[in-house]
Write an enzyme that holds these catalytic residues in place. Structure first.
Site, mmCIF file in Angstrom:
data_model
loop_
_atom_site.group_PDB
_atom_site.id
_atom_site.type_symbol
_atom_site.label_atom_id
_atom_site.label_comp_id
_atom_site.label_asym_id
_atom_site.label_seq_id
_atom_site.Cartn_x
_atom_site.Cartn_y
_atom_site.Cartn_z
ATOM 1 N N GLN A 116 5.530 17.849 -37.977
ATOM 2 C CA GLN A 116 4.525 17.462 -38.971
ATOM 3 C C GLN A 116 4.183 15.980 -38.797
ATOM 4 O OE1 GLN A 116 5.517 19.336 -43.092
ATOM 5 N NE2 GLN A 116 7.454 19.076 -42.021
ATOM 6 N N ASN A 117 4.969 15.305 -37.987
ATOM 7 C CA ASN A 117 4.802 13.855 -37.861
ATOM 8 C C ASN A 117 3.615 13.516 -36.970
ATOM 9 O OD1 ASN A 117 7.113 13.778 -39.379
ATOM 10 N ND2 ASN A 117 8.472 13.393 -37.641
ATOM 11 N N ASP A 145 3.459 10.345 -35.600
ATOM 12 C CA ASP A 145 3.860 9.065 -35.008
ATOM 13 C C ASP A 145 4.056 9.108 -33.499
ATOM 14 O OD1 ASP A 145 7.145 9.580 -36.534
ATOM 15 O OD2 ASP A 145 6.404 10.294 -34.609
ATOM 16 N N HIS A 197 0.059 18.184 -37.479
ATOM 17 C CA HIS A 197 -0.802 17.356 -38.317
ATOM 18 C C HIS A 197 -1.505 16.261 -37.531
ATOM 19 C CE1 HIS A 197 1.926 18.577 -41.956
ATOM 20 N NE2 HIS A 197 1.105 19.544 -41.594
ATOM 21 N N CYS A 255 -18.912 5.862 -34.713
ATOM 22 C CA CYS A 255 -18.929 6.636 -33.466
ATOM 23 C C CYS A 255 -20.062 6.114 -32.576
ATOM 24 C CB CYS A 255 -19.153 8.108 -33.803
ATOM 25 S SG CYS A 255 -19.452 9.144 -32.362
ATOM 26 N N CYS A 312 -22.815 9.175 -32.402
ATOM 27 C CA CYS A 312 -23.683 9.639 -33.502
ATOM 28 C C CYS A 312 -23.750 8.659 -34.672
ATOM 29 C CB CYS A 312 -23.178 11.003 -34.008
ATOM 30 S SG CYS A 312 -21.696 10.889 -35.020
ATOM 31 N N GLY A 335 14.618 16.949 -41.265
ATOM 32 C CA GLY A 335 13.943 15.806 -41.874
ATOM 33 C C GLY A 335 12.650 16.143 -42.573
ATOM 34 N N ASN A 342 19.417 17.489 -42.860
ATOM 35 C CA ASN A 342 18.793 16.643 -43.879
ATOM 36 C C ASN A 342 19.914 16.110 -44.768
ATOM 37 O OD1 ASN A 342 17.314 15.595 -46.089
ATOM 38 N ND2 ASN A 342 15.641 17.047 -45.704
ATOM 39 N N ALA A 357 19.501 12.673 -39.152
ATOM 40 C CA ALA A 357 19.215 13.406 -37.910
ATOM 41 C C ALA A 357 19.743 12.671 -36.686
ATOM 42 C CB ALA A 357 17.703 13.606 -37.779
HETATM 43 C C1 BV8 Z 1 -4.252 23.410 -45.584
HETATM 44 C C2 BV8 Z 1 -1.017 13.882 -41.866
HETATM 45 C C3 BV8 Z 1 -5.937 25.066 -45.748
HETATM 46 C C4 BV8 Z 1 -1.678 12.730 -42.544
HETATM 47 C C5 BV8 Z 1 -0.055 15.318 -43.602
HETATM 48 C C6 BV8 Z 1 -4.325 22.609 -53.406
HETATM 49 C C7 BV8 Z 1 -5.517 22.239 -52.796
HETATM 50 C C8 BV8 Z 1 -5.632 22.131 -51.421
HETATM 51 C C9 BV8 Z 1 -4.532 22.390 -50.623
HETATM 52 C C10 BV8 Z 1 -3.367 22.769 -51.255
HETATM 53 C C11 BV8 Z 1 -3.240 22.892 -52.608
HETATM 54 N N1 BV8 Z 1 -1.971 23.275 -52.889
HETATM 55 C C12 BV8 Z 1 -1.266 23.404 -51.740
HETATM 56 C C13 BV8 Z 1 -2.111 23.117 -50.743
HETATM 57 C C14 BV8 Z 1 -1.817 23.101 -49.359
HETATM 58 C C15 BV8 Z 1 -1.503 21.662 -48.973
HETATM 59 C C16 BV8 Z 1 -0.089 21.325 -49.431
HETATM 60 O O1 BV8 Z 1 0.846 21.846 -48.893
HETATM 61 N N2 BV8 Z 1 0.035 20.471 -50.454
HETATM 62 C C17 BV8 Z 1 1.361 20.141 -50.962
HETATM 63 C C18 BV8 Z 1 1.415 18.673 -51.327
HETATM 64 C C19 BV8 Z 1 1.657 21.057 -52.143
HETATM 65 N N3 BV8 Z 1 -1.589 21.654 -47.530
HETATM 66 C C20 BV8 Z 1 -2.722 21.297 -46.940
HETATM 67 O O2 BV8 Z 1 -3.690 20.862 -47.525
HETATM 68 C C21 BV8 Z 1 -2.750 21.536 -45.446
HETATM 69 N N4 BV8 Z 1 -3.961 22.195 -45.104
HETATM 70 O O3 BV8 Z 1 -3.521 24.018 -46.336
HETATM 71 O O4 BV8 Z 1 -5.476 23.870 -45.136
HETATM 72 C C22 BV8 Z 1 -6.778 24.659 -46.915
HETATM 73 C C23 BV8 Z 1 -8.085 24.226 -46.692
HETATM 74 C C24 BV8 Z 1 -8.875 23.866 -47.796
HETATM 75 C C25 BV8 Z 1 -8.343 23.916 -49.093
HETATM 76 C C26 BV8 Z 1 -7.022 24.335 -49.285
HETATM 77 C C27 BV8 Z 1 -6.227 24.689 -48.203
HETATM 78 C C28 BV8 Z 1 -2.705 20.220 -44.696
HETATM 79 C C29 BV8 Z 1 -1.340 19.572 -44.866
HETATM 80 C C30 BV8 Z 1 -1.223 18.375 -43.911
HETATM 81 C C31 BV8 Z 1 -1.388 17.079 -44.669
HETATM 82 N N5 BV8 Z 1 -1.175 15.959 -43.737
HETATM 83 N N6 BV8 Z 1 0.118 14.354 -42.694
HETATM 84 C C32 BV8 Z 1 -0.775 11.523 -42.545
HETATM 85 O O5 BV8 Z 1 0.337 11.563 -41.989
HETATM 86 O O6 BV8 Z 1 -1.212 10.510 -43.123
HETATM 87 S S1 BV8 Z 1 1.243 15.786 -44.555
HETATM 88 C C33 BV8 Z 1 2.472 14.606 -44.543
HETATM 89 O O7 BV8 Z 1 3.531 15.173 -45.350
HETATM 90 C C34 BV8 Z 1 3.136 14.339 -43.197
HETATM 91 O O8 BV8 Z 1 2.656 15.103 -42.124
HETATM 92 C C35 BV8 Z 1 4.576 14.728 -43.476
HETATM 93 O O9 BV8 Z 1 5.273 15.143 -42.380
HETATM 94 C C36 BV8 Z 1 4.329 15.838 -44.413
HETATM 95 C C37 BV8 Z 1 5.456 16.484 -45.108
HETATM 96 O O10 BV8 Z 1 6.352 15.509 -45.524
HETATM 97 P P1 BV8 Z 1 7.778 15.472 -44.766
HETATM 98 O O11 BV8 Z 1 7.558 15.368 -43.303
HETATM 99 O O12 BV8 Z 1 8.593 16.601 -45.243
HETATM 100 O O13 BV8 Z 1 8.301 14.091 -45.242
HETATM 101 P P2 BV8 Z 1 8.881 13.750 -46.682
HETATM 102 O O14 BV8 Z 1 8.819 12.275 -46.848
HETATM 103 O O15 BV8 Z 1 8.254 14.656 -47.704
HETATM 104 O O16 BV8 Z 1 10.428 14.196 -46.616
HETATM 105 C C38 BV8 Z 1 11.297 13.504 -45.738
HETATM 106 C C39 BV8 Z 1 12.577 14.320 -45.722
HETATM 107 O O17 BV8 Z 1 13.426 13.725 -44.750
HETATM 108 C C40 BV8 Z 1 13.307 14.313 -47.044
HETATM 109 O O18 BV8 Z 1 13.764 15.630 -47.331
HETATM 110 C C41 BV8 Z 1 14.508 13.388 -46.770
HETATM 111 O O19 BV8 Z 1 15.692 13.827 -47.480
HETATM 112 C C42 BV8 Z 1 14.728 13.577 -45.306
HETATM 113 N N7 BV8 Z 1 15.321 12.446 -44.607
HETATM 114 C C43 BV8 Z 1 15.274 11.124 -44.928
HETATM 115 N N8 BV8 Z 1 15.947 10.405 -43.997
HETATM 116 C C44 BV8 Z 1 16.420 11.300 -43.071
HETATM 117 C C45 BV8 Z 1 16.018 12.592 -43.447
HETATM 118 N N9 BV8 Z 1 16.330 13.691 -42.743
HETATM 119 C C46 BV8 Z 1 17.063 13.523 -41.617
HETATM 120 N N10 BV8 Z 1 17.469 12.306 -41.173
HETATM 121 C C47 BV8 Z 1 17.176 11.186 -41.874
HETATM 122 N N11 BV8 Z 1 17.613 9.974 -41.435
#
Ligand code: BV8
Length: 255
Positions: free
Chosen positions: A105-106, A108, A123, A152, A155, A192, A218, A236
């Protein structure tokens, strides 16, 4: 950082004997590289900004310069970071398993920098910039105007990061490959991720439903913990090298 984690001998054997391994990673695997996670209370990017403002098409339409600058700052920050032993362990694991796919999902780019090849970026990738109107047009260089994002050259629409925002569809090929791997694998590592963002967060359930061994890496429990057969409650960068060592008795070189 704690430097030891106990690996269940059944897990080590399951990994060593697996013919097909799938991996899902989230922001947590890059935390030890110094990349802020999204939901970490201390440094999480969402703690600083409102995601509705920044990582959505509406947010970009509302304030293109703020969103452009946030991504430019994150791109700049990535120049200072490097893959950590967690990324390295996954790149080494790929070479040991007959069938392997890492879905991240990253945005980076650290998995590719660590040498992962069987990789899909669900993503997108923050290092790539594209036209906000023509999805496939990647732009390599641009001037930075003071008061708006660059435009762009073809365009004239604003440029934007080549990442998937909330409410945007994921790249179909990447998502299908990740779903197929989840349904076909013997073992899935879930590393993670808070398991809150869909459709990526559905992948471990597909693996569990297909009878795969699901392993969560995690330090904290998540909504995905209930479907995990094993949980490595450690960073990790510690847990993944230990897991590869336990399975094959090799040392994963430090990053
Ligand atoms: C989609 C790119 C179809 C950008 C990201 C209502 C309206 C519209 C959509 C939705 C809705 N309800 C639900 C949805 C779907 C929505 C969604 O899931 N929302 C969530 C918030 C409920 N999803 C979408 O919209 C997706 N598209 O569904 O399209 C559609 C079309 C139209 C209308 C509706 C649906 C698109 C999702 C992608 C969004 N883009 N990133 C950017 O990076 O700026 S998401 C972003 O969050 C990152 O990619 C990130 O990876 C991702 C998830 O977060 P995590 O990776 O899990 O990171 P987080 O910080 O949350 O957690 C870190 C974890 O690591 C923790 O558990 C921690 O304990 C642990 N940790 C910490 N340190 C360590 C560790 N683990 C191991 N080692 C360590 N050292």
């Amino acid at each position: 950082m704690d430097t030891a984690v106990a690996i269940d001998v059944r897990l080590a054997r399951a990994l060593r004997e697996a013919r097909h391994v799938a991996v899902l990673t989230g922001a947590g695997i890059s935390a030890e590289s110094g990349v802020p996670t999204f939901r970490d209370a201390l440094t999480g990017l969402w703690a600083t900004f409102d995601p509705r403002e920044l990582a959505t098409p509406a947010g970009f339409r509302r304030n293109p310069k703020l969103v452009w600058d946030w991504y430019a700052a994150r791109r700049e920050q990535l120049r200072e970071v490097a893959p950590n032993p967690g990324h390295d362990a996954l790149a080494r694991l790929e070479a040991r398993v007959p069938r392997f796919l890492l879905a991240t999902q990253n945005v980076d780019g650290l998995h590719a920098r660590a040498g992962s090849r069987r990789l899909v970026e669900l993503h997108g990738n923050i290092a790539r910039v594209r036209c906000s109107r023509e999805r496939g047009r990647i732009v390599a260089t641009w001037d930075e105007p003071a008061d708006e994002p660059p435009r762009c050259p073809s365009c004239g629409a604003f440029l934007r990061p080549d990442v998937v925002w909330f409410e945007e569809d994921l790249p179909v090929d990447a998502l299908v490959a990740a779903e197929d791997a989840a349904r076909a694998c013997d073992l899935m590592l879930v590393v993670g991720t808070s398991g809150e963002v869909y459709p990526a967060a559905a992948l471990p359930q597909y693996a569990a439903d297909a009878g795969a061994c699901v392993v969560e890496v995690n330090p904290a429990p998540t909504p995905l913990s209930r479907i995990a057969d094993h949980a490595l409650r450690a960073p990790a960068g510690v847990a993944l090298p230990a897991l590869v060592r336990a399975a094959w008795g090799e040392d994963v070189m430090p990053a």
